[in-house]
Design a protein around this motif. Structure first.
Motif, PDB file in Angstrom:
ATOM      1  N   PHE A   1       0.376 -27.956  15.361  1.00  0.00           N
ATOM      2  CA  PHE A   1       1.705 -27.967  15.256  1.00  0.00           C
ATOM      3  C   PHE A   1       2.231 -27.284  13.967  1.00  0.00           C
ATOM      4  O   PHE A   1       1.996 -27.732  12.836  1.00  0.00           O
ATOM      5  CB  PHE A   1       2.312 -29.391  15.660  1.00  0.00           C
ATOM      6  CG  PHE A   1       1.919 -30.033  16.563  1.00  0.00           C
ATOM      7  CD1 PHE A   1       2.584 -29.924  17.948  1.00  0.00           C
ATOM      8  CD2 PHE A   1       0.701 -30.855  16.829  1.00  0.00           C
ATOM      9  CE1 PHE A   1       2.396 -30.717  19.196  1.00  0.00           C
ATOM     10  CE2 PHE A   1       0.113 -31.368  17.915  1.00  0.00           C
ATOM     11  CZ  PHE A   1       1.131 -31.370  19.160  1.00  0.00           C
ATOM     12  N   VAL A   2       3.107 -26.278  14.096  1.00  0.00           N
ATOM     13  CA  VAL A   2       3.674 -25.629  12.994  1.00  0.00           C
ATOM     14  C   VAL A   2       5.192 -25.831  13.045  1.00  0.00           C
ATOM     15  O   VAL A   2       5.908 -25.353  13.701  1.00  0.00           O
ATOM     16  CB  VAL A   2       3.487 -24.084  12.827  1.00  0.00           C
ATOM     17  CG1 VAL A   2       4.084 -23.672  11.457  1.00  0.00           C
ATOM     18  CG2 VAL A   2       1.794 -23.945  12.872  1.00  0.00           C
TER      19      VAL A   2
ATOM     20  N   VAL B   1      -3.323 -31.208  14.355  1.00  0.00           N
ATOM     21  CA  VAL B   1      -2.687 -30.885  12.887  1.00  0.00           C
ATOM     22  C   VAL B   1      -1.350 -30.624  13.048  1.00  0.00           C
ATOM     23  O   VAL B   1      -0.935 -29.861  13.760  1.00  0.00           O
ATOM     24  CB  VAL B   1      -3.539 -29.716  12.049  1.00  0.00           C
ATOM     25  CG1 VAL B   1      -2.896 -29.194  10.816  1.00  0.00           C
ATOM     26  CG2 VAL B   1      -4.887 -29.967  12.207  1.00  0.00           C
ATOM     27  N   PHE B   2      -0.684 -31.206  12.092  1.00  0.00           N
ATOM     28  CA  PHE B   2       0.871 -30.874  12.066  1.00  0.00           C
ATOM     29  C   PHE B   2       1.312 -30.634  10.717  1.00  0.00           C
ATOM     30  O   PHE B   2       1.004 -31.450   9.845  1.00  0.00           O
ATOM     31  CB  PHE B   2       1.555 -32.367  12.519  1.00  0.00           C
ATOM     32  CG  PHE B   2       3.111 -32.166  12.774  1.00  0.00           C
ATOM     33  CD1 PHE B   2       3.732 -32.075  14.154  1.00  0.00           C
ATOM     34  CD2 PHE B   2       3.815 -32.265  11.720  1.00  0.00           C
ATOM     35  CE1 PHE B   2       4.876 -32.002  14.222  1.00  0.00           C
ATOM     36  CE2 PHE B   2       5.268 -32.058  11.791  1.00  0.00           C
ATOM     37  CZ  PHE B   2       5.960 -32.235  13.034  1.00  0.00           C
ATOM     38  N   GLY B   3       1.994 -29.712  10.401  1.00  0.00           N
ATOM     39  CA  GLY B   3       2.531 -29.217   9.112  1.00  0.00           C
ATOM     40  C   GLY B   3       3.932 -29.041   9.244  1.00  0.00           C
ATOM     41  O   GLY B   3       4.318 -28.092  10.181  1.00  0.00           O
ATOM     42  N   HIS B   4       4.821 -29.270   8.093  1.00  0.00           N
ATOM     43  CA  HIS B   4       6.284 -28.995   8.195  1.00  0.00           C
ATOM     44  C   HIS B   4       6.417 -28.113   6.896  1.00  0.00           C
ATOM     45  O   HIS B   4       6.274 -28.476   5.770  1.00  0.00           O
ATOM     46  CB  HIS B   4       7.052 -30.384   8.231  1.00  0.00           C
ATOM     47  CG  HIS B   4       8.494 -29.969   8.295  1.00  0.00           C
ATOM     48  ND1 HIS B   4       9.110 -29.457   9.220  1.00  0.00           N
ATOM     49  CD2 HIS B   4       9.457 -30.014   6.992  1.00  0.00           C
ATOM     50  CE1 HIS B   4      10.410 -29.401   9.064  1.00  0.00           C
ATOM     51  NE2 HIS B   4      10.652 -29.511   7.580  1.00  0.00           N
ATOM     52  N   SER B   5       7.369 -27.134   7.245  1.00  0.00           N
ATOM     53  CA  SER B   5       7.766 -26.382   6.223  1.00  0.00           C
ATOM     54  C   SER B   5       6.568 -25.435   5.539  1.00  0.00           C
ATOM     55  O   SER B   5       5.535 -25.136   5.963  1.00  0.00           O
ATOM     56  CB  SER B   5       8.818 -26.760   5.226  1.00  0.00           C
ATOM     57  OG  SER B   5       9.499 -25.802   4.377  1.00  0.00           O
ATOM     58  N   MET B   6       6.397 -25.804   4.136  1.00  0.00           N
ATOM     59  CA  MET B   6       5.135 -25.456   3.385  1.00  0.00           C
ATOM     60  C   MET B   6       3.907 -25.884   4.047  1.00  0.00           C
ATOM     61  O   MET B   6       2.998 -25.495   4.123  1.00  0.00           O
ATOM     62  CB  MET B   6       5.475 -25.687   1.786  1.00  0.00           C
ATOM     63  CG  MET B   6       4.037 -25.273   0.916  1.00  0.00           C
ATOM     64  SD  MET B   6       3.986 -25.900  -0.394  1.00  0.00           S
ATOM     65  CE  MET B   6       2.945 -27.443  -0.197  1.00  0.00           C
ATOM     66  N   GLY B   7       3.905 -27.108   4.389  1.00  0.00           N
ATOM     67  CA  GLY B   7       2.808 -27.873   5.055  1.00  0.00           C
ATOM     68  C   GLY B   7       2.512 -27.182   6.462  1.00  0.00           C
ATOM     69  O   GLY B   7       1.336 -27.254   6.556  1.00  0.00           O
ATOM     70  N   GLY B   8       3.308 -26.474   7.045  1.00  0.00           N
ATOM     71  CA  GLY B   8       2.956 -25.552   8.289  1.00  0.00           C
ATOM     72  C   GLY B   8       1.994 -24.434   7.853  1.00  0.00           C
ATOM     73  O   GLY B   8       1.071 -24.213   8.399  1.00  0.00           O
ATOM     74  N   LEU B   9       2.480 -23.635   6.746  1.00  0.00           N
ATOM     75  CA  LEU B   9       1.704 -22.678   6.348  1.00  0.00           C
ATOM     76  C   LEU B   9       0.395 -23.081   5.771  1.00  0.00           C
ATOM     77  O   LEU B   9      -0.504 -22.665   6.072  1.00  0.00           O
ATOM     78  CB  LEU B   9       2.346 -21.936   5.131  1.00  0.00           C
ATOM     79  CG  LEU B   9       1.961 -20.591   4.681  1.00  0.00           C
ATOM     80  CD1 LEU B   9       1.834 -19.619   5.576  1.00  0.00           C
ATOM     81  CD2 LEU B   9       2.590 -20.276   3.257  1.00  0.00           C
TER      82      LEU B   9
END
Length: 247
Positions: free
Chosen positions: A115-116, A86-94
């Motif tokens: 992946f945060v 799983v990979f999230g960026h910015s708000m997607g990381g949370l």
């Protein structure tokens, strides 16, 4: 895969592990098309599509991180049948973190890696980013962080289309409160830009407390949206982490 929550890109037939990607605030699944192309065909990249954008434009946005995570975790159930990360960026990381918490709570197979990107741990979040309450403050923050083309920010008609989703995501971020619970079973990789004002490497190191398997931090040259300029480097890190050998 028949879910409005998950989009697969029309790239070369993928093989190998699946990578589920979560966009930033105001972002859409298409923001991960460049990464999907970079990783194809050795990684099967899919991206979460939040309500209120692109083909889901007519749906009301969800203004709560917990409810979003509930919906997404349910939609991802069929995608946990093989190796995945799983990979999230910015708000997607949370949001990715909260989604993985639910998948593990439901005793579904956990990802091999979370992946945060561009996001600090919940208890390290600062109150000066992602909390803008009116449109002027939101636009000012988008300009400061980059990642949103100036042609969009300077066009009232385009902003009228984009702002409802951005407002909803900012409300979700403002209303988010971390609930204590067991640490994740999967290892966490925290990725940051070395000049990111939101997620510093020191703060991101705190992700190690959120997994029994620990965490590591990798810094790339750039700001909050370093991914746009360091795509090849990020793809190489993902390949190496997932044990994929492209080419």
């Amino acid at each position: 895969m028949h879910s409005k929550w998950v989009k697969r890109f029309d790239t070369t037939t993928a093989r190998g592990p699946r990578l589920v990607c979560f966009p930033h605030a105001g972002g859409a699944a298409s923001s991960f098309l460049p990464l999907a192309r970079e990783l194809a065909p050795d990684v099967d990249v899919v991206a979460v599509q939040y309500p209120g954008r692109q083909e889901r434009f007519d749906e009301p946005p969800v203004e709560d991180i917990g409810r979003l995570a509930d919906h997404i975790a349910a939609a991802l159930r069929p995608l946990t049948d093989g190796p995945y990360a799983v990979f999230g960026h910015s708000m997607g990381g949370l949001l990715a973190y909260e989604t993985v918490r639910r998948l593990e709570r439901w005793r579904l197979p956990e990802p091999s890696r979370l992946f945060v990107s561009g996001q600090v741990p919940p208890r390290e979040r600062r109150g000066d980013y992602g909390t803008a309450a009116d449109d002027a403050e939101i636009v000012a923050e988008l300009r400061a962080l980059g990642g949103t083309a100036a042609v969009v920010l300077d066009d009232p008609d385009l902003m009228a289309l984009v702002l409802p989703a951005v407002r909803a995501d900012y409300r979700a971020l403002r209303g988010y409160t971390w609930t204590p619970g067991p640490p994740l079973r999967c290892r966490i990789s925290a990725l940051v830009g070395d000049s990111d004002p939101v997620a510093t490497a020191d703060a991101a190191a705190g992700w190690s407390a959120y997994s029994v398997a620990g965490a590591e931090v990798t810094a790339f040259r750039g700001g909050h949206f370093y991914l746009e300029e360091r795509l090849t480097e990020v793809a190489a890190l993902i390949d190496a982490t997932l044990g994929v050998h492209t080419g």
